[in-house]
Motif scaffolding. Structure first.
Motif, PDB file in Angstrom:
ATOM      1  N   VAL A 114      86.817 122.627 -46.232  1.00 35.41           N
ATOM      2  CA  VAL A 114      87.873 121.923 -46.967  1.00 35.41           C
ATOM      3  C   VAL A 114      87.473 120.462 -47.094  1.00 35.41           C
ATOM      4  N   GLY A 115      87.530 119.924 -48.296  1.00 36.61           N
ATOM      5  CA  GLY A 115      87.160 118.532 -48.485  1.00 36.61           C
ATOM      6  C   GLY A 115      87.331 118.105 -49.926  1.00 36.61           C
ATOM      7  N   ALA A 116      87.391 116.810 -50.122  1.00 38.74           N
ATOM      8  CA  ALA A 116      87.550 116.255 -51.458  1.00 38.74           C
ATOM      9  C   ALA A 116      86.304 116.542 -52.307  1.00 38.74           C
ATOM     10  N   PRO A 117      86.429 116.497 -53.622  1.00 39.03           N
ATOM     11  CA  PRO A 117      85.254 116.694 -54.484  1.00 39.03           C
ATOM     12  C   PRO A 117      84.154 115.693 -54.151  1.00 39.03           C
ATOM     13  N   GLY A 118      82.926 116.157 -54.109  1.00 33.89           N
ATOM     14  CA  GLY A 118      81.790 115.288 -53.851  1.00 33.89           C
ATOM     15  C   GLY A 118      81.430 115.131 -52.397  1.00 33.89           C
ATOM     16  N   THR A 119      82.097 115.846 -51.501  1.00 31.75           N
ATOM     17  CA  THR A 119      81.779 115.718 -50.075  1.00 31.75           C
ATOM     18  C   THR A 119      80.628 116.620 -49.642  1.00 31.75           C
TER      19      THR A 119
ATOM     20  N   PRO B  15      96.283 136.717 -43.807  1.00 30.54           N
ATOM     21  CA  PRO B  15      95.364 137.781 -43.410  1.00 30.54           C
ATOM     22  C   PRO B  15      93.912 137.509 -43.795  1.00 30.54           C
ATOM     23  N   LEU B  16      93.697 136.824 -44.944  1.00 29.23           N
ATOM     24  CA  LEU B  16      92.330 136.509 -45.331  1.00 29.23           C
ATOM     25  C   LEU B  16      91.756 135.420 -44.432  1.00 29.23           C
ATOM     26  N   LEU B  17      92.511 134.329 -44.228  1.00 36.75           N
ATOM     27  CA  LEU B  17      92.012 133.236 -43.393  1.00 36.75           C
ATOM     28  C   LEU B  17      91.830 133.674 -41.946  1.00 36.75           C
ATOM     29  N   ASP B  18      92.606 134.658 -41.515  1.00 32.47           N
ATOM     30  CA  ASP B  18      92.476 135.136 -40.139  1.00 32.47           C
ATOM     31  C   ASP B  18      91.130 135.796 -39.904  1.00 32.47           C
ATOM     32  N   ARG B  19      90.471 136.213 -40.985  1.00 32.83           N
ATOM     33  CA  ARG B  19      89.156 136.850 -40.882  1.00 32.83           C
ATOM     34  C   ARG B  19      88.019 135.854 -41.042  1.00 32.83           C
ATOM     35  N   VAL B  20      88.352 134.586 -41.237  1.00 37.80           N
ATOM     36  CA  VAL B  20      87.334 133.532 -41.384  1.00 37.80           C
ATOM     37  C   VAL B  20      87.165 132.851 -40.025  1.00 37.80           C
ATOM     38  N   ASP B  21      85.982 132.935 -39.450  1.00 39.01           N
ATOM     39  CA  ASP B  21      85.759 132.484 -38.077  1.00 39.01           C
ATOM     40  C   ASP B  21      85.701 130.973 -37.933  1.00 39.01           C
ATOM     41  N   LEU B  22      85.130 130.297 -38.929  1.00 36.55           N
ATOM     42  CA  LEU B  22      84.863 128.864 -38.819  1.00 36.55           C
ATOM     43  C   LEU B  22      85.575 128.120 -39.936  1.00 36.55           C
ATOM     44  N   GLN B  23      86.237 127.028 -39.570  1.00 37.71           N
ATOM     45  CA  GLN B  23      86.933 126.205 -40.554  1.00 37.71           C
ATOM     46  C   GLN B  23      86.615 124.746 -40.265  1.00 37.71           C
ATOM     47  N   VAL B  24      86.172 124.038 -41.279  1.00 33.44           N
ATOM     48  CA  VAL B  24      85.767 122.654 -41.086  1.00 33.44           C
ATOM     49  C   VAL B  24      86.296 121.796 -42.225  1.00 33.44           C
ATOM     50  N   GLU B  25      86.711 120.583 -41.902  1.00 34.52           N
ATOM     51  CA  GLU B  25      87.173 119.634 -42.903  1.00 34.52           C
ATOM     52  C   GLU B  25      86.117 118.564 -43.097  1.00 34.52           C
ATOM     53  N   LEU B  26      85.705 118.361 -44.330  1.00 32.26           N
ATOM     54  CA  LEU B  26      84.665 117.390 -44.651  1.00 32.26           C
ATOM     55  C   LEU B  26      85.302 116.074 -45.078  1.00 32.26           C
ATOM     56  N   GLN B  27      84.797 114.983 -44.517  1.00 38.09           N
ATOM     57  CA  GLN B  27      85.227 113.644 -44.899  1.00 38.09           C
ATOM     58  C   GLN B  27      84.212 113.045 -45.868  1.00 38.09           C
ATOM     59  N   PRO B  28      84.633 112.125 -46.729  1.00 42.29           N
ATOM     60  CA  PRO B  28      83.679 111.500 -47.659  1.00 42.29           C
ATOM     61  C   PRO B  28      82.536 110.816 -46.914  1.00 42.29           C
ATOM     62  N   SER B  29      81.337 110.990 -47.426  1.00 46.07           N
ATOM     63  CA  SER B  29      80.176 110.359 -46.811  1.00 46.07           C
ATOM     64  C   SER B  29      80.185 108.857 -47.084  1.00 46.07           C
ATOM     65  N   ARG B  30      79.533 108.138 -46.178  1.00 44.22           N
ATOM     66  CA  ARG B  30      79.392 106.683 -46.334  1.00 44.22           C
ATOM     67  C   ARG B  30      77.980 106.353 -46.778  1.00 44.22           C
ATOM     68  N   ALA B  31      77.839 105.161 -47.340  1.00 39.70           N
ATOM     69  CA  ALA B  31      76.525 104.742 -47.832  1.00 39.70           C
ATOM     70  C   ALA B  31      75.512 104.625 -46.703  1.00 39.70           C
ATOM     71  N   SER B  32      75.992 104.391 -45.490  1.00 42.55           N
ATOM     72  CA  SER B  32      75.082 104.251 -44.352  1.00 42.55           C
ATOM     73  C   SER B  32      74.660 105.586 -43.756  1.00 42.55           C
ATOM     74  N   ASP B  33      75.271 106.685 -44.191  1.00 44.99           N
ATOM     75  CA  ASP B  33      74.909 107.997 -43.645  1.00 44.99           C
ATOM     76  C   ASP B  33      73.479 108.359 -44.031  1.00 44.99           C
ATOM     77  N   ARG B  34      72.849 109.116 -43.137  1.00 39.65           N
ATOM     78  CA  ARG B  34      71.468 109.527 -43.373  1.00 39.65           C
ATOM     79  C   ARG B  34      71.387 111.050 -43.497  1.00 39.65           C
ATOM     80  N   SER B  35      70.273 111.481 -44.039  1.00 38.67           N
ATOM     81  CA  SER B  35      70.029 112.919 -44.145  1.00 38.67           C
ATOM     82  C   SER B  35      69.768 113.496 -42.761  1.00 38.67           C
ATOM     83  N   GLY B  36      70.125 114.734 -42.574  1.00 40.22           N
ATOM     84  CA  GLY B  36      69.912 115.404 -41.299  1.00 40.22           C
ATOM     85  C   GLY B  36      68.613 116.191 -41.278  1.00 40.22           C
ATOM     86  N   GLU B  37      68.556 117.167 -40.390  1.00 43.44           N
ATOM     87  CA  GLU B  37      67.354 117.976 -40.216  1.00 43.44           C
ATOM     88  C   GLU B  37      67.110 118.844 -41.449  1.00 43.44           C
ATOM     89  N   SER B  38      65.865 119.254 -41.602  1.00 46.39           N
ATOM     90  CA  SER B  38      65.504 120.119 -42.724  1.00 46.39           C
ATOM     91  C   SER B  38      65.920 121.555 -42.420  1.00 46.39           C
TER      92      SER B  38
END
Length: 508
Positions: A224-229, A386-409
Motif C-alpha cells: 500500500v502506498g501513494a503513486p510513485g513509491t 476473506p481475501l486479505l486474510d489469505r495475504v501473509d505480508l502487508q507493507v505500507e510504502l512511504q515516499p522516497s527521499r532524494a537522499s535515499d540510495r539503491s539497495g542490494e542487487s
C-alpha cells in the motif's frame, strides 16, 4: 480390416489432461455425405469443409461415398482444429488412398489449410506427452510445432509441411509439391522472460525486506502506498529473486503456456517463474480462464509457479477478486462449463498493490488528501476480509527521499532466497509441500519445541480479534521463513514478532 474402414489416432485436451482418441472413418456405398460424430465443438465440426478442400488441393479426389468419422470415446468433449489431419488420414485410409495398416498406430496432430498445408496448433506439448504416456510414440505434427513436440522425451516426432507429404509417408501415390511451411504466429508476450534488478529501486528497505521474505517462503504480499513509491517496480522484480523452476515444474508451466498460446518453442522449456500482470479492467474469464466449449487457462493459471500481480487491486471487479480465493487455497482452478470440466494448476504468489485512498495522496497525516472518510473505507473495502486474510505480508510504502540510495542487487538477494529454499527443501523432503507457505500450520507448530510461549502473542491477537485463526497460522508460516533466511533451524520469539509485524504493518 474390413474394406471401407480406416483409423488413426489424435489427442483431445481437457484442461492440461490429454486423452488419446481413436479417429475411425467408415465409407459406405450410399449417397455422398460427410458426417462427424463424437461430441465435436463448432470449430471441430467445421473441419469437414477444411478437410475436403485440403484433399482436393493436394491433387486427390474426395471419396464419392457416405463418409462417417467417429471420434472415440464419444462421451469425451473434443474441441479445436488439431483433429483435421487425423480426420483426413482416417478417411483416406478407408478409401485405400493410403495403407490403413500404416496409419493405425500413428498420432496425427495439426490443422489443415484450404491449400493443403499444415498449420501449427496449440497444446502440442501436453498432447504429445499424453500420447507418449499411453505408449503411442509415433507422432506427426506440423513443422511449426516440431520444436515444441520434441521437448517430450521418448517421442518419435515427424514434422510435415502439407497433407500431401503425410499421405506420401503412408504409401499414397501422390506428387508432393514444395510449399512454404506455415510457421506459428508470434506468441503473446510471456511474463517473466525479462528479469529486472532490485538495485533499480531507491530506498524502501521495509518493502524490499517483505519482498525477500515473500520470495523465500512463497508468501502472498500486499503493498500500500501513494503513486510513485515503487510498488510496481518491486512487484516486477520478484521473479528475478525466485529460484529456477524444477524440471517437473518447467514441463507443467510450459504445457499451460502451450495451451494458452503464449509459449515460444524456440526458447525451450519455461525455466523461469512466469509473471502475469492483468489490467484492472480484465474480466473474470481472462484472469481465471474461460471461453466457449472447454475453457482455456487465464492469467492465474499462466502464473503457475510464478507471480500474479494485481496493480490497483481495489479497482478490479469483485467477481475477479473473489474467484481468486479458490486457487489461493487449493493451488488449482476447476472450471465448469457445459462442454466439460477443466482443471488447471494455479499455484502462484499473489502480489497486490493499492493506493491508500482513491486520490492516492493519503500520505503521512493526509493533509493533501481530498477524499472523504467514507470514500476511503469504500475504496479499500473492495478488498474483502476473506481475501486479505489469505495475504501473509502487508507493507505500507512511504515516499522516497532524494537522499535515499539503491539497495542490494537481485543477485545478492536471490542467493539468500536460494539458501532459505534449500533449508525448506531439506525440512520438507518426502512431504507433499515445498515451501513454508504451503506447509500445514499444525505440522510447523509441532516442531516449535517445548516452549509454547512462542505463540502466546498470536493467541493474544486472536482473542482481541486482530487476527483470525487462519491469520495466526499464516503468521507462524512467515516466522519459519524469517528463521530460514537467518539460518536458524526453528523460529524464536523475535521471528514470531517480526512475522506479526510484517502481516499488520500495512493494515493501518
Amino acid at each position: 480390416m474390413s474394406a471401407g474402414l480406416g483409423s488413426t489416432l489424435a489427442v483431445a485436451l481437457v484442461g492440461l489432461r490429454g486423452h488419446v482418441v481413436d479417429v475411425e472413418a467408415h465409407l459406405a456405398a450410399a449417397l455422398p455425405a460427410f458426417t462427424l460424430v463424437g461430441l465435436p465443438d463448432a470449430a471441430l465440426a467445421e473441419s469437414r469443409d477444411r478437410v475436403r478442400a485440403a484433399v482436393a488441393s493436394s491433387g486427390l479426389t474426395w471419396p464419392n461415398r457416405r463418409v462417417t468419422v467417429n471420434l472415440s470415446p464419444a462421451t469425451l468433449p473434443k474441441s479445436g482444429s488439431s483433429f483435421d489431419l487425423a480426420i483426413a488420414i482416417a478417411a483416406l485410409a478407408g478409401a485405400r488412398t493410403v495403407d490403413p495398416e500404416r496409419t493405425r498406430d500413428v498420432v496425427h496432430l495439426g490443422e489443415l489449410g484450404l491449400d493443403g498445408r499444415l498449420r501449427p496448433v496449440r497444446g502440442v506439448l501436453p498432447a504429445v506427452a499424453a500420447a507418449v504416456a499411453a505408449g503411442r510414440t509415433r507422432i506427426v505434427v506440423p513443422v511449426g510445432n516440431v520444436e515444441e513436440a520434441t521437448l517430450v522425451p521418448g517421442a518419435d516426432v515427424r514434422g510435415a509441411h502439407s497433407l500431401a507429404q503425410v499421405l506420401a509417408w503412408h504409401g499414397a501415390e501422390i506428387e508432393v509439391a514444395d510449399v512454404e511451411p506455415v510457421r506459428d504466429d508470434e506468441p503473446e508476450t510471456r511474463g517473466g522472460t525479462r528479469l529486472l534488478d532490485l538495485a533499480d529501486v531507491v530506498g524502501q528497505p521495509e518493502a524490499r525486506w517483505c519482498l525477500e521474505v515473500a520470495a523465500a517462503g512463497g508468501h502472498h504480499l500486499l503493498m500500500v502506498g501513494a503513486p510513485g513509491t515503487g510498488k510496481t517496480m518491486l512487484a516486477a522484480r520478484l521473479p528475478g529473486i525466485l529460484p529456477d523452476l524444477s524440471e517437473a515444474d518447467a514441463v507443467e508451466v510450459t504445457a499451460i503456456h502451450s495451451v494458452a498460446g503464449t509459449f515460444d518453442p524456440g526458447e525451450g522449456l519455461v525455466r523461469r517463474p512466469p509473471f502475469e500482470d492483468p489490467h484492472h479492467t480484465a474480466t473474470p474469464q481472462s484472469v481465471i480462464g474461460g471461453g466457449s466449449g472447454v475453457p482455456r487457462p487465464g492469467a492465474a493459471s499462466r502464473a503457475h509457479r510464478g507471480v500474479l500481480f494485481l496493480d490497483e487491486a481495489p479497482e478490479f471487479t469483485t467477481a475477479v477478486l473473489q474467484t481468486l480465493r479458490q486457487p489461493l487455497e487449493h493451488g488449482e482452478l476447476v472450471l465448469h462449463r457445459a462442454m466439460g470440466t477443466a482443471r488447471y494448476p494455479a499455484c502462484f504468489q499473489l502480489v497486490l498493490a493499492a493506493n491508500p485512498c482513491p486520490c492516492g495522496r493519503a500520505v503521512g497525516k493526509g493533509l493533501d488528501c481530498s477524499c472523504r472518510p467514507e470514500q476511503r473505507r469504500r475504496y479499500f473495502g473492495r478488498l474483502s476480509g476473506p481475501l486479505l486474510d489469505r495475504v501473509d505480508l502487508q507493507v505500507e510504502l512511504q515516499p522516497s527521499r532524494a537522499s535515499d540510495r539503491s539497495g542490494e542487487s537481485s543477485a545478492v538477494v536471490a542467493r539468500r532466497v536460494a539458501g532459505a529454499r534449500a533449508a525448506q527443501a531439506e525440512r520438507f523432503a518426502g512431504l507433499p509441500w515445498r515451501t513454508c507457505a504451503q506447509a500445514p500450520a499444525a505440522w510447523l507448530r509441532e516442531r516449535l519445541g517445548p516452549d509454547r510461549s512462542l505463540v502466546s502473542s498470536l493467541a493474544v491477537q486472536v482473542d482481541r480479534g486482530a487476527l483470525s485463526l487462519r491469520g495466526a497460522d499464516r503468521v507462524l508460516r512467515v516466522a519459519w521463513t524469517v528463521a530460514d533466511l537467518a539460518g536458524r533451524t526453528a523460529p524464536g520469539r523475535d521471528d514470531v514478532a517480526t512475522a506479526l509485524a510484517l502481516r499488520t504493518m500495512g493494515a493501518s
